[in-house]
Design a protein around this motif. Structure first.
Motif, mmCIF file in Angstrom:
data_model
loop_
_atom_site.group_PDB
_atom_site.id
_atom_site.type_symbol
_atom_site.label_atom_id
_atom_site.label_comp_id
_atom_site.label_asym_id
_atom_site.label_seq_id
_atom_site.Cartn_x
_atom_site.Cartn_y
_atom_site.Cartn_z
ATOM 1 N N UNK A 174 57.162 45.926 37.150
ATOM 2 C CA UNK A 174 56.918 44.477 37.173
ATOM 3 C C UNK A 174 55.496 44.177 36.706
ATOM 4 N N UNK A 175 55.259 42.893 36.404
ATOM 5 C CA UNK A 175 53.890 42.495 36.048
ATOM 6 C C UNK A 175 52.988 42.708 37.265
ATOM 7 N N UNK A 176 51.857 43.370 37.069
ATOM 8 C CA UNK A 176 50.989 43.721 38.205
ATOM 9 C C UNK A 176 50.266 42.493 38.781
ATOM 10 N N UNK A 177 49.861 41.577 37.898
ATOM 11 C CA UNK A 177 48.931 40.519 38.335
ATOM 12 C C UNK A 177 49.437 39.687 39.523
ATOM 13 N N UNK A 178 50.683 39.132 39.461
ATOM 14 C CA UNK A 178 51.116 38.326 40.613
ATOM 15 C C UNK A 178 51.191 39.146 41.901
ATOM 16 N N UNK A 179 51.512 40.421 41.772
ATOM 17 C CA UNK A 179 51.618 41.276 42.966
ATOM 18 C C UNK A 179 50.214 41.511 43.557
ATOM 19 N N UNK A 180 49.245 41.686 42.672
ATOM 20 C CA UNK A 180 47.868 41.895 43.143
ATOM 21 C C UNK A 180 47.364 40.646 43.863
ATOM 22 N N UNK A 181 47.595 39.490 43.244
ATOM 23 C CA UNK A 181 47.089 38.234 43.840
ATOM 24 C C UNK A 181 47.758 37.991 45.197
ATOM 25 N N UNK A 182 49.063 38.231 45.265
ATOM 26 C CA UNK A 182 49.773 38.048 46.535
ATOM 27 C C UNK A 182 49.180 38.983 47.603
ATOM 28 N N UNK A 183 48.933 40.224 47.219
ATOM 29 C CA UNK A 183 48.361 41.189 48.168
ATOM 30 C C UNK A 183 46.971 40.774 48.616
ATOM 31 N N UNK A 184 46.182 40.278 47.679
ATOM 32 C CA UNK A 184 44.818 39.846 48.030
ATOM 33 C C UNK A 184 44.880 38.660 48.994
ATOM 34 N N UNK A 185 45.865 37.778 48.793
ATOM 35 C CA UNK A 185 46.049 36.644 49.718
ATOM 36 C C UNK A 185 46.332 37.147 51.132
ATOM 37 N N UNK A 186 47.164 38.192 51.206
ATOM 38 C CA UNK A 186 47.509 38.722 52.534
ATOM 39 C C UNK A 186 46.297 39.328 53.226
ATOM 40 N N UNK A 187 45.283 39.690 52.449
ATOM 41 C CA UNK A 187 44.094 40.307 53.056
ATOM 42 C C UNK A 187 42.938 39.319 53.212
ATOM 43 N N UNK A 188 43.184 38.051 52.823
ATOM 44 C CA UNK A 188 42.112 37.052 52.865
ATOM 45 C C UNK A 188 41.501 36.890 54.247
ATOM 46 N N UNK A 189 42.371 37.017 55.289
ATOM 47 C CA UNK A 189 41.912 36.776 56.657
ATOM 48 C C UNK A 189 40.723 37.661 57.012
ATOM 49 N N UNK A 190 40.554 38.767 56.306
ATOM 50 C CA UNK A 190 39.478 39.709 56.630
ATOM 51 C C UNK A 190 38.110 39.179 56.222
ATOM 52 N N UNK A 191 38.110 38.099 55.452
ATOM 53 C CA UNK A 191 36.840 37.530 55.017
ATOM 54 C C UNK A 191 36.389 38.175 53.719
ATOM 55 N N UNK A 192 35.849 37.392 52.804
ATOM 56 C CA UNK A 192 35.380 37.925 51.531
ATOM 57 C C UNK A 192 34.539 36.840 50.874
ATOM 58 N N UNK A 193 33.767 37.210 49.868
ATOM 59 C CA UNK A 193 32.960 36.206 49.198
ATOM 60 C C UNK A 193 33.079 36.278 47.678
#
Ligand code: AGP
Length: 611
Positions: A11-30
């Motif tokens: 599959x196309x990697x980009x949407x999967x990466x963005x979805x995964x990064x969203x799931x980790x947003x709660x950890x805080x990032x800048x």
């Protein structure tokens, strides 16, 4: 902490990466970024700020590649800019790396790489890894896996690493050393992340790497190796949690998770700041000896919990260095017409780095010619721009409004700073510094022992749930702990609590004591132990229920305690680092008992940006 995601499959990697990064947003990032491989080259897009900024930059970009890595960065080395965001690349632009943790020897590695002609473009510790891989891959050329195994032997510190090579587009290499990495291989694809939430939309069968393991992830398969390249057996774990529970790592609330992260927070606050002989290396405060020797007084300014770490720091700095220390609430400081000059050092403490009163106090001090050291957990925060030097606490993001692990991080950073000043000014013998550092190295294991008391503390908290007032008393650094314990209880359980100097009881507050009033006494400090004993006896004689924080094995405390929490022995000035933990848990469980949400107490914010 930062978040890592990687994908390889059809599959196309980009949407999967963005979805995964969203799931980790709660950890805080800048800041955030992605690298996607396509047609033998990599496309990398990185942006400071929210993930939406990255998505805007990617809009219409049309990345079709089926191999990629993404990262949400919580800045540690270098401010949160586009250029410091991950992924980082080598000189060829073909290798991309994302990293969680700290490469402690990055400065030496950077210098060696630059001497070889590598051009590094960021201020991060991570970028050295991409350039080291460039050299290792180019040698034959050879598989990225072999190059990674060669390079990790050169790295010191903690690292969760995920790497890809544009010319080897069928695999991702991931490494775990003291920073989690989890792999899944669902439906003919391979996915890797630093947290389970990023995997849950794809699979519930996950493979957490053991410490010091390397994974070669391909579409539908994963092979594990140790750091010597010897194969290892994958251990599959079936995850039952839903996403929100997974974000909290199985804990009910972020506050509880963060309390239990404190052994790691203390380790991180010390990491790279002490050499093997116990000598302190604080590169951040790299002032000339003249400047350090010239300091005639220190003023500590802070608010709330940070003020309490400052209170404990005053004891440590004065004891170790003999420099007089004043302590001020930041909101009061500039209105009291303080006496400062260019030989004064002001320490501004703020976990967020954004507290309006602390920023104003620091700016006021600078205007008066004082030098300023900031102690904060947030790289790139406002206080870091105003200070002459910054000591980061390196605790990772704290989501709960109540400060817990950042308080312990502050205590560690401030104790190290106090010892550093004493070391550099010759106020303390080297062996004495080393002896204290040895005691500090024991703290993470001792914190684990205190955390193991959680069931007893939860039981004790039940009796607090329906009281209207609790008194916390202590002396010396124990008074800072008492005040912090009272603040924690009132801010998340809404029970009225007072932190009091035990010696002041008889001047008024003892009038509040009657049958059943809970009194929490912090009595681990040896020099003031007898005096604390007398205070405990006074309140008990008037009917108080006593909750005692006492040294382990103390029979006299046992005889006087309604509830007793026994604390492992450490150096007197380090006791707040252990004694605070039962009080954090007491506040947490009291809030839960009252049906409250500890992570989001009413009327409070994580950063107080107004005066
Ligand atoms: C701590 O639990 C509180 N939420 C609060 O007192 C906090 O410590 C205070 O607002 C100061 O914040 P700072 O460390 O970000 O300056």
């Amino acid at each position: 902490m930062c978040g890592i995601v990687g994908y390889v499959g059809s599959d196309k990697a980009l949407p999967i990466l963005i979805e995964g990064m969203r799931q980790l947003e709660y950890r805080g990032y800048d800041s955030a970024g992605v690298a996607v491989a396509e047609g033998g080259s990599l496309t990398v897009v990185r942006r400071a700020g929210e993930l939406t900024k990255l998505e805007q930059a990617l809009d219409g970009n049309g990345m079709e590649g089926t191999l990629g890595i993404g990262h949400t960065r919580w800045a540690t080395h270098g401010p949160p800019t586009d250029g410091n965001a991950h992924p980082h690349r080598d000189c060829t632009g073909n290798i991309a790396v994302v990293h969680n943790g700290i490469i402690e020897n990055h400065e030496a590695l950077r210098a060696a790489l630059q001497a070889e002609g590598h051009e590094l473009s960021s201020e991060t510790d991570t970028e050295v890894v991409a350039h080291l891989l460039e050299g290792a891959v180019a040698q034959r050329p050879r598989p990225l896996l072999d190059a990674v195994i060669e390079v990790i032997a050169m790295l010191e510190g903690a690292f969760g690493l995920v790497c890809i090579h544009a010319e080897q587009p069928d695999s991702i290499i991931a490494v775990r050393k003291d920073s989690p990495i989890i792999v899944g291989v669902p439906d003919g694809s391979g996915i890797v992340a630093s947290g389970i939430p990023a995997l849950l939309p794809h699979t519930r069968d996950v493979i957490p790497l053991d410490n010091r393991q390397v994974a070669e992830i391909k579409a539908g398969s994963v092979s594990l190796f140790d750091f010597d390249g010897e194969p290892a057996e994958p251990r599959v774990v079936h995850v039952e949690w839903d996403i929100s529970a997974a974000e909290k790592g199985g804990y009910e609330d972020f506050m509880l998770k963060e309390i239990f992260e404190q052994p790691e927070a203390v380790r991180n606050a010390m990491r790279g700041r002490v050499d093997l002989s116990g000598r302190i290396l604080l590169d951040e405060v790299s002032w000339d000896a003249d400047v350090l020797n010239d300091i005639t007084k220190i003023v500590v300014v802070a608010c709330g919990t940070s003020y309490h770490s400052g209170m404990a720091a005053k004891h440590a700095i004065e004891h170790y260095t003999r420099i007089p220390v004043e302590l001020d609430l930041a909101s009061e400081f500039r209105y009291r017409d303080p006496v400062l000059d260019d030989r004064s050092l002001v320490i501004g403490i703020a976990q967020s780095g954004e507290t309006a009163d602390t920023l104003a106090a620091v700016r006021f001090a600078k205007d008066m010619g004082a030098k300023v050291v900031a102690v904060t957990n947030v790289v790139g925060s406002s206080i870091t721009r105003d200070a002459d030097a910054v000591l980061f606490t390196h605790c990772g993001p704290e989501i709960g409004v109540a400060a817990t692990k950042t308080f312990l991080g502050q205590l560690v950073a401030l104790n190290l700073f106090a010892l550093y000043l004493a070391q550099e000014r010759g106020a303390m013998a080297e062996e004495k510094v080393a002896e204290t550092i040895a005691a500090m190295h024991e703290l993470p294991a001792q914190i684990e022992e205190v955390l193991a008391l959680h069931d007893d503390i939860q039981r004790a908290a039940k009796s607090l749930s329906d009281v209207s007032d609790v008194l916390f008393i202590g002396r010396g650094v124990g008074m800072a702990v008492a005040m912090e314990g009272a603040l924690k209880l009132k801010e998340i359980s809404y029970i009225h609590a007072e932190g009091y100097a035990a010696g002041e009881l008889k001047h008024g507050a003892i009038a509040l004591i009657e049958e059943g009033v809970p009194v929490v006494a912090v009595m681990t400090g040896p020099s003031l132990y007898e005096k604390m004993m007398a205070n405990v006896q006074e309140v008990r004689a008037r009917g108080a229920d006593t909750i005692l924080i006492a040294p382990r094995g103390d029979e006299r405390a046992k005889a006087l305690a309604t509830e007793l929490f026994e604390i492992p022995l450490t150096k007197p000035l380090l006791t707040p680092i252990l004694d605070t933990i039962p009080l954090q848990l007491l506040a947490y469980y009291a809030a839960k008992e009252r049906g409250l949400s500890p992570d989001k107490p009413r009327n409070l914010a994580k950063s107080v940006t107004v005066e």
